[in-house]
Design an enzyme around this catalytic site. Sequence first.
Site, PDB file in Angstrom:
ATOM      1  N   SER A  89     -70.207 -23.969  -9.240  1.00  0.00           N
ATOM      2  CA  SER A  89     -70.130 -23.315 -10.483  1.00  0.00           C
ATOM      3  C   SER A  89     -69.004 -22.142 -10.158  1.00  0.00           C
ATOM      4  CB  SER A  89     -71.514 -22.514 -10.852  1.00  0.00           C
ATOM      5  OG  SER A  89     -71.298 -21.595 -11.698  1.00  0.00           O
ATOM      6  N   TYR A 122     -78.768 -16.684  -9.494  1.00  0.00           N
ATOM      7  CA  TYR A 122     -78.129 -17.863  -9.579  1.00  0.00           C
ATOM      8  C   TYR A 122     -76.570 -17.791  -8.937  1.00  0.00           C
ATOM      9  CZ  TYR A 122     -75.216 -21.730 -11.878  1.00  0.00           C
ATOM     10  OH  TYR A 122     -74.621 -22.751 -12.263  1.00  0.00           O
TER      11      TYR A 122
END
Length: 340
Positions: A215, A228
């Site tokens: 990501s 995250y």
Amino acid sequence: MSNAPEVRGLFLKALGRPVIVAPSTAEPTVTFDGPLTEVCPCSLKETELPVVVRAGEETYEVRPTRTGERTINGRVALVTGGAQGFGAEIARGLVEAGCFVYVADLNGEGAAAKAAELGGEGVAHPITVNVADEDSVAAMAAEIERVTGGLDLVVSNAGIVRAGSVLEQDASAFRLSTDINYVAFFLVTKHLGQLLARQHSTAPEWLTDIIQINSKSGLVGSNKNAAYAGSKFGGIGLVQSFALEMVAHGVKVNAICPGNFYDGPLWSDPDRGLFVQYLNSGKVPGAKTVADVKEFYEAKVPMRRGAQGIDVLRAIFYIVEQEYETGQAVPVTGGQVMLS
């Protein structure tokens, strides 16, 4: 443990193209005596596929995959988290590129439906897996060994987001993000890497790939989303470390760091999607609706849109075709995150 990966490796080396090695009850026309690592692949160069071979007490049919001009064509690939979102887009694109694709997901029914949609038997194969559970991942590797004898591309895509302030988030949510986004990548690399290493023992010049779908939050911090971002930063550390080790087995290990995939369930799910989570957590100042949150994030991207499946697919194709690249994190962010 079977001889299938080593048999597959022999044909990869001899023919220079992907094959499928599956158990057979037919009478063999080729028999391998002695250790497979001592078999000369030159004896197989003129072999016409399909062919039935015997290795020890085991009999296999070796059959061709689809052919094409690109390196990706015909490869056997695994996509975890393949039933929806980025994973489903990746699986579809790989099938369209001529790959045989394992669609692996915790949602077994969803994986089966997606595999059937993509073409079913001979094109896509569903696997139910919990990537955070080692026994489940080991069973997935065993099923791949049984069905195709090995593989060429692992796309570790499964992931979750649990946004929240460090001052308020439950430790259980933090641990869950770590298990799915970080520990699971270790487990997938461990068990599929073992399979790739065995295959490499008889095909030392055949390169394979493990790709983590990371990501942009693995490249820059993310406010009120530490669980995250932290797991994704850690994932890049694993990519670099695994790359140093796995190169000895002909495996390139890289990451792709996409921008936000606004159209997928990760963002758009009406109950657990990030638009809802970020709205409820107050991450976007002044936002009163989901539309406000989406507009806020789109404005951050120079190209003024979220990432799409085709963007990630092109990065996968590049990584597979670029033989001189490992341990890298490739940003696909529309310019939102730039490497320095």
